[in-house]
Design a protein around this motif. Structure first.
Motif, short mmCIF file in Angstrom:
data_model
loop_
_atom_site.label_atom_id
_atom_site.label_comp_id
_atom_site.label_asym_id
_atom_site.label_seq_id
_atom_site.Cartn_x
_atom_site.Cartn_y
_atom_site.Cartn_z
N PHE A 139 2.86 -10.01 -0.94
CA PHE A 139 2.62 -8.79 -1.23
C PHE A 139 1.31 -8.61 -2.04
O PHE A 139 0.22 -7.68 -1.60
N GLU A 140 1.26 -9.45 -3.10
CA GLU A 140 0.26 -9.31 -3.92
C GLU A 140 -1.18 -9.58 -3.30
O GLU A 140 -2.32 -8.89 -3.23
N LYS A 141 -0.98 -10.70 -2.40
CA LYS A 141 -2.28 -11.09 -1.53
C LYS A 141 -2.60 -10.16 -0.65
O LYS A 141 -3.98 -10.05 -0.41
N LEU A 142 -1.65 -9.74 0.10
CA LEU A 142 -1.79 -8.72 1.22
C LEU A 142 -2.74 -7.44 0.55
O LEU A 142 -3.69 -6.85 1.27
N LYS A 143 -2.32 -7.18 -0.63
CA LYS A 143 -2.91 -6.05 -1.36
C LYS A 143 -4.42 -6.33 -1.98
O LYS A 143 -5.22 -5.56 -1.72
N GLU A 144 -4.37 -7.67 -2.37
CA GLU A 144 -5.66 -8.00 -2.74
C GLU A 144 -6.75 -8.15 -1.69
O GLU A 144 -7.95 -7.68 -1.55
N GLU A 145 -6.42 -8.60 -0.66
CA GLU A 145 -7.24 -8.73 0.63
C GLU A 145 -7.24 -7.74 1.72
O GLU A 145 -7.96 -7.73 2.49
N ILE A 154 3.99 -1.76 7.26
CA ILE A 154 3.90 -1.40 5.94
C ILE A 154 2.59 -0.42 5.35
O ILE A 154 2.68 -0.10 4.16
N LEU A 155 1.95 -0.09 6.20
CA LEU A 155 0.60 0.79 6.02
C LEU A 155 1.06 2.29 6.45
O LEU A 155 1.07 3.27 5.62
N TRP A 156 1.62 2.30 7.66
CA TRP A 156 1.86 3.81 8.16
C TRP A 156 3.31 3.96 8.87
O TRP A 156 3.46 4.96 9.49
N ASN A 157 4.19 3.17 8.35
CA ASN A 157 5.64 3.50 8.72
C ASN A 157 6.16 4.73 8.22
O ASN A 157 7.10 5.43 8.63
N GLY A 158 5.40 5.69 7.31
CA GLY A 158 5.80 6.90 6.83
C GLY A 158 5.39 7.82 7.56
O GLY A 158 5.71 9.16 7.75
N CYS A 218 0.70 -1.02 -0.05
CA CYS A 218 0.13 0.14 -0.09
C CYS A 218 0.93 1.35 -0.02
O CYS A 218 1.15 1.68 1.13
N ASN A 219 1.35 1.82 -1.14
CA ASN A 219 2.27 2.96 -1.23
C ASN A 219 1.30 4.06 -1.79
O ASN A 219 1.90 5.18 -2.25
N ASP A 220 0.00 3.92 -1.69
CA ASP A 220 -0.84 5.05 -2.12
C ASP A 220 -1.82 5.23 -0.87
O ASP A 220 -2.50 4.48 -0.58
#
Length: 541
Positions: A408-414, A421-425, A50-52
Motif C-alpha cells: 500500500f505504501e508503494k502504491l501510494k508513493e507511485e 481501491i480508488l473508486w469502490n466508494g 487513497c482514502n482522500d
C-alpha cells in the motif's frame, strides 16, 4: 391524509437543517468531466492507499477511467463523503424531499431496506434501463456473464432495483472458485521459538501461550494477542467448532438456514474464547476494534489474526519494526473430537454492496452507457488489476501476473493503485479474476497461496455474505426483517461479548438464547430458510 403533528414537523425540519449544516461541508465535488451527458453520483471515499478523494486525480488508473468516461460521452459530478459521515447523510437524503443524485451507493443497506425504498418510488428499476438502452455489455452481464445477478436481485414484482459489486473468481479452469477466511499466525515467531505449525486447536492454543510466556516480540511484556471480533461468529475459529458465520447463516452442505446460537457446539466455542480472555490471549478492549489494528501491528503485538489466507498486508504493517515478520495461514483445525471443522468461505461468484438509480434521474440513457462501461473488459481489468506494466504483466500465455512488492505504501508513493481501491466508494468493483495471478516465486508466499488453494477444494464450508444465497425478500418479508433484524443483531453481539468476557455465565446460556427468540431469531430463521429455498429454485431453473 392526516396533518403532521407540530413535533413531527419540527423533527423533519431539524433533520433537514442538520443535513445542510453537518453534512454539506463534508461533501466533496471534483474530478468532473467538462463535456458529455452529466450524471451525479453520491458515494464514499475509497480505502488505503487513497482514502482522500482530493488525491484521486493523481493516480494513473483514475486518469484512465476519466478517458473511458469521456469516450462514453459521460460527464460525472462526484459527490463524495467521508465514510464515517456517510450513513447519517444517506439516511437524511433518502428520507427528505431534497433532490437526489442520479446514482447513490446504498452503503450498508440490505435488500429489505431497499425494497421499502422501491415501494415508495424513491429508487427505480435498473432492468428497464438496461433492457431499453444498453448497447450490449450490461445486458450481456445481466443475462449471461454473471448468472447470479438476476436470481439475487430480481424482486417479487419482477424488477431489479440495484446493481452491485460483482466477483467472479477462476482457478485452474473452475469458474466458481470459493475464497476463504482463516487464522494467520506469526510463523517467524514460531520458527524462532522452535514451534511446529499447529494441527489441532490445543496445539494452536499452546503456541499462543508460548508467544506470551517466552516474550515472542521481545518487549519484556506479555502483550502478544489473538485479534478476532468476539462479538461476531466471523472468526474462522467459530467454524472450527462447526458453527455458522453470523446470527443467521447458511449451511450449504445440508441446504438449510442455521443460527450458531442453535447449533450443537456453540457452548464449547464460547467456553474456549472465555478461556483465552482469562489468560490475556484475547483482549476484550481491542477485540474486533479495527481502528486499533494498525497500531497493534505497528507495536508488534498481533500473534494471530483473522483474515484472507493469501494476503500480505499484515506482514508489511509489522515489517517496519520486525523486517522478517510473516503471517502464515492455517487450514481448519480440529477443535472437538469427532467433529470435522469447517472453512469460513467467501463465494467465488458473489454480489455485494448496492448502487441505486433514484427517481430524480432524468437521463436513463446515460445510466445505461455507464453500466456498459462498468461491465466492459477494459473496466474489469482496470478495477481488479490496475494498469498493465504498472500493476501487472502478462506471461507468454497471456495470463496476468501481479507485479510483486506493491505494498500500500508503494502504491501510494507511485500513485499506481488498481481501480478497486480508488473508486469502490462511488462505482462498482468488477472483480473478474484468476486466482493463479497471485502466484509468487518467494517460497513462503507461495506456501501461503498453496493453503488458499487447498481451501478452495475443502468440502465443509459456511459461507460469509449469506445475502448471496438468498432471493430478494417479498414485501411482507421485507417489513418483518426491517422490524426485527437490527435489534436482534445488536442483542446477538452484546450476548456474545458478555459470554466471552464472563459477564454472563455459561449456566445462563439457554435463558439468554430464549431472549433472542423473543426478539425474532426463530422467525427470521424461517424467513431466511424461505428465501434460501427460493434462491435454490431460481438457480436450478
Amino acid at each position: 391524509m392526516k396533518k403532521k403533528s407540530a413535533a413531527a414537523w419540527m423533527l423533519s425540519v431539524c433533520l433537514i437543517l442538520l443535513m445542510f449544516a453537518g453534512c454539506g461541508a463534508n461533501e466533496k465535488q471534483g474530478s468532473d468531466q467538462t463535456h458529455g451527458d452529466r450524471l451525479t453520483i453520491l458515494g464514499t471515499e475509497g480505502w488505503a492507499p487513497c482514502n482522500d478523494w482530493s488525491e484521486v486525480e493523481q493516480y494513473g488508473s483514475f486518469q484512465q477511467l476519466k478517458k473511458m468516461l469521456e469516450d462514453k460521452n459521460l460527464a460525472i459530478e462526484w459527490e463524495v463523503v467521508p465514510a464515517d459521515k456517510y450513513q447519517m447523510l444517506l439516511q437524511t437524503r433518502l428520507s427528505g424531499n431534497r433532490k437526489l443524485p442520479d446514482i447513490i451507493k446504498a452503503n450498508g443497506m440490505d435488500d429489505s431496506t431497499l425494497m421499502l425504498l422501491a415501494q415508495r418510488g424513491i429508487i427505480v428499476p435498473i432492468n428497464e434501463i438496461v433492457e431499453q438502452y444498453s448497447e450490449g455489455p450490461a445486458r450481456e452481464a445481466f443475462d449471461h456473464t454473471y448468472p447470479l445477478i438476476r436470481p439475487l436481485t430480481t424482486a417479487e414484482d419482477g424488477n431489479i432495483y440495484w446493481f452491485c459489486n460483482v466477483q467472479k473468481k477462476r482457478y485452474k479452469g473452475q469458474d466458481n472458485c470459493d475464497g476463504s477466511f482463516t487464522i494467520q499466525y506469526r510463523k517467524d515467531w514460531a520458527d524462532r521459538l522452535g514451534i511446529e505449525e499447529p494441527k489441532t486447536l490445543e496445539e494452536f492454543t499452546q503456541m499462543l501461550r508460548a508467544f506470551r510466556e517466552q516474550d515472542a516480540n521481545g518487549n519484556g511484556e506479555k502483550d502478544e494477542i489473538l485479534f478476532v471480533d468476539c462479538s461476531s461468529f466471523r472468526t474462522a475459529i467459530a467454524q472450527w467448532f462447526d458453527l455458522g458465520t453470523g446470527t443467521l447463516a447458511i449451511d450449504p452442505q445440508n441446504k438449510k438456514a442455521v443460527s450458531p446460537w442453535k447449533q450443537p457446539h456453540v457452548k464449547e466455542y464460547f467456553t474456549y474464547l472465555n478461556q483465552l480472555v482469562q489468560e490475556g490471549i484475547i483482549s476484550i478492549g481491542v477485540s474486533g476494534n479495527y481502528d486499533l489494528l494498525d497500531q497493534l501491528r505497528r507495536e508488534n503485538r498481533v500473534a494471530a489474526i483473522w483474515d484472507y489466507p493469501d494476503v500480505s498486508w499484515n506482514d508489511t504493517a509489522v515489517q517496519a519494526i520486525e523486517p522478517n515478520a510473516f503471517y502464515m495461514p492455517l487450514m481448519p483445525l480440529d477443535a472437538l473430537e469427532g467433529v470435522k471443522p469447517a472453512v469460513m468461505s467467501e463465494p467465488g461468484n458473489f454480489l455485494w454492496e448496492r448502487f441505486v438509480v433514484t427517481k430524480d434521474c432524468k437521463n436513463p440513457q446515460a445510466v445505461a452507457r455507464l453500466l456498459d462501461l462498468v461491465f466492459s473488459d477494459e473496466y474489469k481489468l482496470l478495477t481488479a488489476y490496475g494498469q498493465e506494466g504498472v500493476n501487472y504483466t502478462r506471461d507468454e500465455n497471456g495470463k496476468i501476473k501481479l507485479i510483486p512488492g506493491l505494498t500500500f505504501e508503494k502504491l501510494k508513493e507511485e500513485r499506481s493503485a488498481e481501480g478497486a481501491i480508488l473508486w469502490n466508494g462511488v462505482l462498482p468493483r468488477i472483480q473478474d479474476v484468476d486466482v493463479e495471478s497471485r502466484s509468487s516465486a518467494d517460497p513462503l508466499t507461495e506456501r501461503r497461496s498453496k493453503v488458499a488453494s487447498m481451501m478452495i477444494g475443502y468440502d465443509k464450508k459456511y459461507p460469509d455474505q449469506i445475502e448471496n444465497y438468498l432471493a430478494v425478500p417479498t414485501q411482507e418479508e421485507a417489513v418483518r426483517i426491517n422490524e426485527l433484524q437490527n435489534n436482534l443483531e445488536i442483542a446477538s453481539k452484546e450476548l456474545a461479548l458478555k459470554l466471552v468476557s464472563g459477564i454472563v455465565p455459561m449456566s445462563e446460556f439457554d435463558n439468554e438464547v430464549e431472549k433472542l427468540d423473543r426478539l425474532g431469531l426463530e422467525e427470521l430463521l424461517a424467513i431466511t430458510q424461505a428465501r434460501y429455498e427460493r434462491y435454490l429454485e431460481k438457480i436450478a431453473s
